[in-house]
Design a protein around this motif. Sequence first.
Motif, PDB file in Angstrom:
ATOM      1  N   HIS A 178      11.157  13.483 -11.314  1.00 26.53           N
ATOM      2  CA  HIS A 178      10.555  14.380 -12.307  1.00 26.53           C
ATOM      3  C   HIS A 178      11.320  14.342 -13.626  1.00 26.53           C
ATOM      4  O   HIS A 178      10.740  14.212 -14.692  1.00 26.53           O
ATOM      5  N   ARG A 179      12.659  14.417 -13.578  1.00 28.72           N
ATOM      6  CA  ARG A 179      13.419  14.497 -14.813  1.00 28.72           C
ATOM      7  C   ARG A 179      13.353  13.190 -15.586  1.00 28.72           C
ATOM      8  O   ARG A 179      13.370  13.173 -16.820  1.00 28.72           O
ATOM      9  N   ARG A 235       1.372  28.755 -16.528  1.00 27.58           N
ATOM     10  CA  ARG A 235       1.988  27.908 -15.516  1.00 27.58           C
ATOM     11  C   ARG A 235       3.413  28.385 -15.242  1.00 27.58           C
ATOM     12  O   ARG A 235       4.118  28.793 -16.158  1.00 27.58           O
ATOM     13  N   ALA A 236       3.820  28.306 -13.975  1.00 31.90           N
ATOM     14  CA  ALA A 236       5.205  28.566 -13.587  1.00 31.90           C
ATOM     15  C   ALA A 236       5.909  27.228 -13.425  1.00 31.90           C
ATOM     16  O   ALA A 236       5.383  26.319 -12.775  1.00 31.90           O
ATOM     17  N   PHE A 237       7.094  27.096 -14.009  1.00 35.07           N
ATOM     18  CA  PHE A 237       7.833  25.850 -13.917  1.00 35.07           C
ATOM     19  C   PHE A 237       8.617  25.790 -12.609  1.00 35.07           C
ATOM     20  O   PHE A 237       9.440  26.644 -12.327  1.00 35.07           O
ATOM     21  N   MET A 238       8.326  24.775 -11.785  1.00 34.33           N
ATOM     22  CA  MET A 238       9.005  24.516 -10.512  1.00 34.33           C
ATOM     23  C   MET A 238       9.143  25.772  -9.658  1.00 34.33           C
ATOM     24  O   MET A 238      10.247  26.283  -9.428  1.00 34.33           O
ATOM     25  N   PRO A 239       8.015  26.325  -9.183  1.00 33.50           N
ATOM     26  CA  PRO A 239       8.094  27.525  -8.339  1.00 33.50           C
ATOM     27  C   PRO A 239       8.845  27.250  -7.033  1.00 33.50           C
ATOM     28  O   PRO A 239       8.789  26.151  -6.497  1.00 33.50           O
ATOM     29  N   LEU A 280       7.518  19.758 -20.813  1.00 35.97           N
ATOM     30  CA  LEU A 280       7.465  20.407 -19.502  1.00 35.97           C
ATOM     31  C   LEU A 280       6.083  20.946 -19.173  1.00 35.97           C
ATOM     32  O   LEU A 280       5.744  21.091 -17.994  1.00 35.97           O
ATOM     33  N   TRP A 281       5.273  21.251 -20.186  1.00 38.52           N
ATOM     34  CA  TRP A 281       3.898  21.685 -19.904  1.00 38.52           C
ATOM     35  C   TRP A 281       3.154  20.577 -19.155  1.00 38.52           C
ATOM     36  O   TRP A 281       2.461  20.823 -18.174  1.00 38.52           O
ATOM     37  N   GLU A 282       3.300  19.344 -19.628  1.00 39.28           N
ATOM     38  CA  GLU A 282       2.592  18.247 -18.975  1.00 39.28           C
ATOM     39  C   GLU A 282       3.175  17.932 -17.597  1.00 39.28           C
ATOM     40  O   GLU A 282       2.490  17.334 -16.762  1.00 39.28           O
ATOM     41  N   GLN A 283       4.420  18.308 -17.350  1.00 44.40           N
ATOM     42  CA  GLN A 283       4.952  18.154 -16.008  1.00 44.40           C
ATOM     43  C   GLN A 283       4.314  19.142 -15.040  1.00 44.40           C
ATOM     44  O   GLN A 283       4.255  18.886 -13.839  1.00 44.40           O
ATOM     45  N   CYS A 284       3.835  20.263 -15.571  1.00 44.16           N
ATOM     46  CA  CYS A 284       3.192  21.274 -14.719  1.00 44.16           C
ATOM     47  C   CYS A 284       1.703  21.002 -14.518  1.00 44.16           C
ATOM     48  O   CYS A 284       1.164  21.268 -13.451  1.00 44.16           O
TER      49      CYS A 284
END
Length: 522
Positions: A116-117, A242-246, A315-319
């Motif tokens: 992911h990173r 969106r929640a980041f990495m729940p 990070l939005w697009e990662q979610c």
Amino acid sequence: MRISLKSLLGYALLLLAVLACWRYLASLRESPVRWVQGGLALSQEIWGQLNALWGAVRRYIYWILAAYAVVAALTVFFEESNPDRANLWLFTLLLFPFVGLAAYMFFGPDVRSVPHRWRVFRRSRRRRRGRGRVSSDAPNGLERLLEVSSGAVPTCGNELRLLLDGEETFSAIEEALISARHSIHMEYFSVAHDELGTRIKDLLTDRARAGVRIRFLYDAVGSWRIGRDFVEELRAAGVEVRAFMPVAFARFRSGLNHRDHRKIVVVDGEVGFLGGLNIGDMYLGRDPRMGLWRDTHLKLEGPAVSELDRVFWELWEQCVGPVAERDDCELRPSPPPREGGVAVQIASSGPGPTFRAVADGYFQMITSARRRVWITTPYLVPGETLSNALSIAARSGVDVRVIVPSKADHTLVFWASQFNVDALLRNGVRVFSYKGGFIHAKTMVADSEVASVGTTNLDVRSLEINYEVQAFVRSKSLAADLETAFLDDLEQCEEESLAGRRGRPLVQKAQAAVGRLWSALL
């Protein structure tokens, strides 16, 4: 209600486990648990099966322990780029078998976020590559370094406003939100469902109903107090949330790694905010335990706002996945440079040895300073590289000053900070403890010319583990404003000295020693 494929698979495995247990219990000839004098006891049949299982395992126990040691070592070696942190985890894993592994899986690096990173970093670099180049004679190389480290494009002609407390900051943010016509992007580490949080939520729902496209990203661990009702009200109004990495049990996992520690607001692609203030009444000084909350935020107008918006999209697009089409208002050119504006670079950082632009920027500012470096940070766990940079600068005659809080909001980090205070004092760095409440600002100013404001603490977690954003500004006017604020804060401080700290109670010295042991994870 939406259920992800991963959640569906988890529920299916749980159901299979329950069925397997039920079948096993049904196959037993007698009840597995029975009453005896004094309480409950396992049946003879269960005891026999457990003894047989232990006999089978005991024959291979050394092979199991050897495999455990190899897997543990390889896991740490490949996941940890920080040698101090790797050694600490290896010590824990080998000294406390299995318990250490459970602790590592719970508090150590999140294996899922390794690919992911890298996706975040590569996508950010591809977007920014070729958007601007720094001239070879750029002063002290800071601009060139930040562009190479994170693709942070230098922008000129920006208008800035320094915001020095919660009331001033959120008044400016709310004014910008009310004036939004097309889009609002917000990204926050901590959002609380209290009076200020409700105020922001009501503003967002009003603007969403007025047709403004709103995207709201919050960290699942940092915002454990946000509440389901808060999120559902936003979604019902049309806000994309969106929640980041729940994670499960977020309240009890505040130390979990790779969190989104950024605080970003972008309105219509024209006005931006970043800094140290999260959303909550505590940041307005309403927590009696912490008292006055002293923090620093920055309002941006000009081309740098587009760069801040690109950090939001990382990070939005990662979610949500890559966004194929964006709104017309989001595809507009960057705001034009303003006459008399200043040069700004927006640097983003995160986990991974090649995603540490902010740490690189801090290092460059410190080592390039010739007269002074003044730093404000809530946590002082800078790691060996920056500690050496500060110490060498001070021993070279540079006026190095650091303001830190005199009270703790995170106990273990505070203890580790106290150990580093002693180490820096021995090398000539002047350290001041803030007595006027709690100071949470993340700022650095060097030689009255270069300044930095953002979300990045001077600790290992911010510099190497979490996702952060920092503005680096070459402006004598902003540097002068930050120096004035620093001197005002000094009036609320007490200077630390080695002689005075030698008389501290033994308990405090022991706490600092404990904090030092865990400093690589803080």
